[in-house]
Scaffold this motif. Structure first.
Motif, PDB file in Angstrom:
ATOM      1  N   ALA A  92      14.917  -4.035  -7.975  1.00 15.17           N
ATOM      2  CA  ALA A  92      13.644  -3.764  -8.647  1.00 15.17           C
ATOM      3  C   ALA A  92      12.506  -4.442  -7.898  1.00 15.17           C
ATOM      4  N   ALA A  93      12.739  -5.667  -7.466  1.00 13.63           N
ATOM      5  CA  ALA A  93      11.720  -6.364  -6.688  1.00 13.63           C
ATOM      6  C   ALA A  93      11.458  -5.615  -5.384  1.00 13.63           C
ATOM      7  N   TRP A 125       7.804  -3.788  -4.232  1.00 14.56           N
ATOM      8  CA  TRP A 125       7.073  -4.087  -2.995  1.00 14.56           C
ATOM      9  C   TRP A 125       6.985  -2.865  -2.084  1.00 14.56           C
ATOM     10  N   LEU A 126       8.064  -2.097  -2.042  1.00 15.68           N
ATOM     11  CA  LEU A 126       8.044  -0.901  -1.192  1.00 15.68           C
ATOM     12  C   LEU A 126       6.968   0.068  -1.659  1.00 15.68           C
ATOM     13  N   LEU A 127       6.846   0.199  -2.973  1.00 12.35           N
ATOM     14  CA  LEU A 127       5.864   1.136  -3.506  1.00 12.35           C
ATOM     15  C   LEU A 127       4.435   0.669  -3.221  1.00 12.35           C
ATOM     16  N   PRO A 135      -1.197  -5.544 -17.692  1.00  9.78           N
ATOM     17  CA  PRO A 135      -1.128  -4.926 -16.364  1.00  9.78           C
ATOM     18  C   PRO A 135      -2.480  -4.344 -15.970  1.00  9.78           C
ATOM     19  N   LEU A 136      -2.699  -4.281 -14.679  1.00 11.22           N
ATOM     20  CA  LEU A 136      -3.965  -3.752 -14.179  1.00 11.22           C
ATOM     21  C   LEU A 136      -4.017  -2.246 -14.484  1.00 11.22           C
ATOM     22  N   ILE A 184       5.262  -2.786 -11.898  1.00 16.83           N
ATOM     23  CA  ILE A 184       6.385  -1.917 -11.545  1.00 16.83           C
ATOM     24  C   ILE A 184       7.701  -2.647 -11.789  1.00 16.83           C
ATOM     25  N   PHE A 185       7.755  -3.887 -11.384  1.00 22.89           N
ATOM     26  CA  PHE A 185       8.970  -4.688 -11.566  1.00 22.89           C
ATOM     27  C   PHE A 185       9.323  -4.792 -13.035  1.00 22.89           C
TER      28      PHE A 185
END
Lengths: 474, 275, 255
Positions: free
Chosen positions: A79-80, A84-86, A362-363, A399-400
């Motif tokens: 998930a982490a 980060w990939l996204l 969340p933003l 996302i995480f």
């Protein structure tokens, strides 16, 4: 087929040609949205493979980080990685030695492709299994096999350049000042002129003028402001042109002003925005004083806490969050939630432990404004403008949380313990600004600010972009 | 024994010349054909930063040749690891950690460990010698490959092994495709024995070539380790009887000590070979 | 303690603060102020919160001399102790005590009003200045320092000051000098002057009879420091005029 589509491409290399492995490793190029993950040898653990992906993204993986940052399961590690990939916009992940991965590890790789909307290029250096799709538990229509690695990797596209705010001047560093005036807006600039030498005054005044200009621009583009000003117009035209101005009458009952500025969130975003590029607290104070002056020119009174130098909040007790700072945070904190928590402490000027104790939403998708209880005035929420460099961390944290099915989606850091956030901040080695003392108010300076429309603007009506301030005299 | 303790026991920098395992006092390292070839091969391997495999039965001088050659070619750049039983990748990590003399404690996480090792191996060129390579399984070879394939490490790897080493490495496609050259160590032919032995130790310097040939045929069999052991026994025998000269009887006495089993039957078989 | 509850209620109405908002911020309801103060329920802490919310000076809230028993004695003793032992403290005094500026301002204002202890004397020059002097037996020439409260040095105009100020600025900017002026009562001028917002105008203009009869007769103009702050005046001690009011234009207004 375009990259970022969940496709699994198998490069079959039955002879284990070392050149293919070399090409796969050399293809690592995050700036062109592709990374290569060189799986750790001697283990079949899917958790370690997830950590390998994080390591390929530049994270520092140690026994401590995986334990302290809750990355001890394959779900959390991947998930982490996916988060980060996204946010980094990675489109291709190349994985040599895929034939040595365990079935669970291969399945996690498959899930990564669909979760992070990217293409996985798995290099298989042994005899082929009966069905590739089965070996990876990947949808058949999203699997293809080839021997041409270079053909697969051709067409990698560079990342777009980082967007900068239009018209924002480069923040000037501020030399160490002999002393910073403690005055309010009315005297600040004059006292600075009297007490500082020419070089120091010019440097400080640059920030003062920056704040003044920013305030003019903000109000000039604000719909609420124009609406409020229009309500004043009839009252002003009622006075006869030759009638002396009578202050007593101006202060009588029935006057249209003062009108309280109701867009509190917008005001807080504007004020915290002044802190985003401010290099040191003295610069932020100068910018705020300049903003007060600029607003008064437009008929708006901006009130901020009396003693700014001792106040807490963005630009005063935090640190400027630059690309360099966020890279340092990411390297030390592979878990996006921890990375974002430390970034929030830095940009809000709050204590790291308080980040875990206050709801931080969340933003929003198309916004750079963080809404949180952190530093709020009198049980209200506070709004913080998020620096461009910090946005990816916050988005990765959201996302995480979604991927790990966080039970508190409305608050990014509800699952963290204050001590953990403190430890995470310490792990980055960053000095997060002036520490708080017991008994000091917990609200942020900008959350305790308020504004009123108090009269018509002093500017003439009409278009124009001239800075009303004269060029500074040397 | 913990991996760390095992590694400390096993890994050491290139040995001092005197500890090459079958060198005797006053013995010389002789430039046999195999040793000269080994040195040339290692020079090429070092230049190419490649992998190589030196293999052959025990006692044919593989380790001695590799050590002697590397002392000349890369004395301060060589790290040697050896395992006496089946190791795991973590054992290799610990052996390299100590062999590279890295400070502090070995990291606990394999990713962190490998990052540390790769960083150290990227600083400057090194030759990694893996002795007794026949003990290693596929996952260990994969680990060596992992280090070697890394874009930033600058290493040459020398696998040295006896017994099944060639077969074990050859059957791994991953290694077979990466081994730059193979060198097999065989027994010395008689012609080479007659050249090398007199130089090896002074006790053979003036010996009759027929005597040397007899010793090789009876005991040495072209095997340097056996020749070293044979020489030690000869020296011990001559020391007991200072008036004694080196002759066939001395050699027979040595054979009786070193062969074990039915020495008489073997002597008879030797003296009276079947047609 | 006598708190001007009428002022509080009037101020809330002017600023549009509801009873609920007031209670959330201070812990008391406006209408209950008088009752609470006479029973001694309102502490220095609450008073400072009220002053902060209403953007008033703490001393604005005090209607009567308070009886000592109704005060937060701990606050007074702390300040007396701090001043007696470290009379050269300046901003450090507030940080040392860990108080908000409002709280310390109120306490100092109360000290000004009340009889002082024997360890120090308090004197005032005007409403905004406090001079803390050690008693003679502890007096050293280098320990005598003049203290200015942060309010005098740092205070920003409140909304009503700003309304008046804008009028003064507009007159100064758009009317030819000497023909017209803004006029204020002496009390208002004193208030604006103490905040460095305005000064008595150097003009021969006289207030119209209508204004003069109502005590609004003092010509005023913006304080030079304020003009410099707004970019409308010269730097201090510099006679060069840097800016011409006729050059003022709007910035980024929509067409």
């Amino acid at each position: 087929m375009p990259p970022g589509d969940g496709m699994l491409t198998i490069i079959h290399d039955p002879e284990d040609d070392p050149q293919i492995t070399r090409d796969a490793l050399a293809a690592h190029n995050p700036e062109h949205r592709q990374i290569t993950v060189h799986p750790t040898a001697g283990t079949e653990s899917a958790i370690v493979l997830g950590a390998d992906v994080l390591a390929a993204l530049g994270c520092s993986i140690t026994q401590h980080t995986t334990r302290r940052q809750h990355l001890g399961t394959a779900l959390h590690a991947f998930a982490a990685a996916a988060a980060w990939l996204l946010v980094d916009g990675i489109e291709v992940v190349i994985v040599p030695r895929a034939h040595l991965l365990s079935p669970p590890a291969r399945h996690w790789l498959s899930r990564l492709a669909t979760t992070a909307h990217l293409r996985v290029v798995a290099v298989w250096h042994g005899p082929a299994p009966q069905h590739w799709a089965e070996a990876f538990r990947h949808p058949q229509h999203l699997v293809r096999e080839t021997e041409d690695l270079n053909g697969v990797l051709a067409g990698a596209r560079p990342r777009p350049p980082v967007a900068h705010s239009v018209g924002e001047p480069m923040p000037e560093a501020l030399p160490t000042l002999a002393e910073l005036p403690h005055s309010g807006m009315a005297r600040f600039r004059a006292e600075a002129y009297r007490t500082l030498d020419a070089t120091q005054f010019a440097a400080l005044d640059a920030h003062y003028r920056y704040g003044l200009h920013a305030a003019c621009q903000w109000l000039g583009g604000h719909e609420l402001y124009h609406t409020l000003v229009r309500t004043l117009a009839p009252a002003a035209t009622q006075r006869r042109p030759d009638e002396p101005v009578c202050l007593a009458r101006a202060l009588g009952r029935g006057r249209p002003v003062p009108l309280r500025w109701s867009d509190t969130a917008g005001l807080q975003a504007f004020l915290s925005g002044l802190a985003v590029t401010s290099p040191v607290p003295a610069a932020l104070i100068a910018r705020v004083r300049g903003a007060q002056a600029g607003m008064l020119l437009h008929g708006v009174l901006l009130q901020v806490p009396l003693d700014l130098a001792s106040a807490h909040g963005p630009g005063l007790t935090g640190i400027r969050v630059t690309e360099q700072i966020t890279q340092r945070i990411r390297r030390a904190l592979p878990n996006p939630r921890f990375a974002a928590a430390v970034a929030v402490a830095a940009l809000t000027g709050a204590r790291p432990s308080d980040v875990a104790l206050n709801a931080v939403a969340p933003l929003p998708r198309h916004s750079s404004d963080l809404v949180t209880e952190l530093g709020g005035w009198s049980a209200s929420k506070a709004v913080y403008r998020v620096p461009l460099a910090a946005e990816p961390l916050l988005r990765a944290a959201a996302i995480f949380c979604a991927l790990t099915r966080d039970p508190s989606p409305g608050s990014l850091f509800a699952a963290l313990h204050p001590d953990e956030v403190n430890a995470a901040a310490a792990a980055t080695g960053l000095s997060l600004g002036r520490p708080w003392s017991a008994g000091e108010p917990s609200h942020a300076w900008h959350a305790a600010s308020a504004a009123w429309l108090v009269g018509e603007p002093l500017h003439r009506t009409g278009p124009g972009t001239n800075d009303p301030l004269p060029v500074a005299v040397s | 024994m913990t991996p760390d303790a095992l590694a400390r026991e096993r890994a050491w920098l290139l040995d001092d010349e005197q500890s090459d395992h079958y060198l005797l006092p006053d013995a010389q390292i002789v430039a046999t054909t195999a040793l000269r070839t080994c040195k040339g091969n290692l020079q090429d391997v070092i230049e190419a930063e490649a992998m190589t495999c030196m293999y052959g039965d025990a006692g044919f001088g593989k380790s001695l040749a590799v050590n002697a050659a590397l002392r000349e070619l890369a004395a301060h750049h060589t790290v040697r690891v050896v395992f006496r039983s089946r190791p795991y990748p973590r054992d290799i990590r610990h052996a390299l950690f100590h062999g590279l003399a890295l400070p502090g404690q070995p990291p606990g996480h394999p990713i962190e460990f490998d990052r540390l090792l790769k960083a150290a191996l990227a600083e400057r060129f090194r030759v990694l010698v893996c002795d007794e390579a026949q003990w290693m399984a596929r996952d260990c070879f994969e680990y060596w490959r992992h280090l070697w394939d890394d874009r930033h490490t600058r290493i040459a790897i020398v696998f040295v092994g006896g017994g099944d080493c060639y077969r074990v490495l050859r059957r791994e496609p991953m290694l077979a495709s990466r081994i730059y050259l193979w060198q097999q160590f065989r027994k010395m032919e008689l012609e080479e024995v007659l050249c090398v032995v007199p130089v090896f130790h002074a006790v053979w310097a003036k010996a009759d070539p027929a005597l040397i040939a007899y010793a090789d045929q009876r005991i040495g069999h072209g095997n340097f380790r056996k020749w070293a052991r044979l020489t030690r026994h000869v020296l011990q025998g001559l020391a007991r009887d200072r008036d004694r000269e080196l002759d066939e009887k001395v050699l027979q006495w040595v054979a009786s000590r070193t062969e074990g089993g039915d020495a008489t039957r073997r002597r008879h078989a030797h003296d009276h070979p079947r047609p | 303690m006598g708190i001007d509850s009428r002022l509080v209620v009037e101020r809330c109405a002017q600023l549009g603060i509801t009873d609920k908002e007031f209670f959330d911020a201070t812990g008391v309801f406006p209408a209950e102020m008088e009752q609470d103060t006479q029973s001694g329920q309102v502490s220095v802490d609450v008073l400072t919160r009220i002053a902060e919310l209403l953007h008033l000076l703490p001393s604005d809230l005090i209607a009567d001399l308070p009886s000592r028993s109704a005060l937060d004695l701990a606050d007074l003793m702390l300040v007396e102790f701090a001043v007696a032992n470290a009379p050269h403290l300046h901003d450090g005094l507030r940080r040392l005590l860990g108080w908000t500026p409002y709280r310390l301002g109120l306490t100092l204002a109360l000290l000004r009003i009340l009889p002082t202890s024997a360890t120090h004397r308090l004197g005032t020059m005007d409403e905004w200045w406090l001079i803390l002097e050690p008693t003679e037996d502890r007096a050293h020439p280098h320990d005598r320092e003049e203290y200015a409260t942060w309010f005098a040095a740092r205070i920003a105009p409140d909304p009503f000051d700003a309304i008046a100020l804008l009028r003064v600025l507009r007159v100064w900017l758009w009317q030819p000098v000497g023909l017209h002026a803004a006029f204020a009562s002496p009390a208002l001028l004193e208030r604006l002057a103490s905040r460095h917002l305005a000064v008595a105008a150097d003009t021969r203009a006289r207030a119209p009879r209508m204004l003069a009869e109502n005590g609004v007769e003092v010509p005023v103009q913006p304080h030079p420091d304020l003009l410099f702050a707004l970019g409308l005046g010269e730097p201090p001690d510099d006679t060069r005029r840097l800016y011409d009011a006729s050059q003022l234009v709007a910035v980024n207004w929509p067409p």
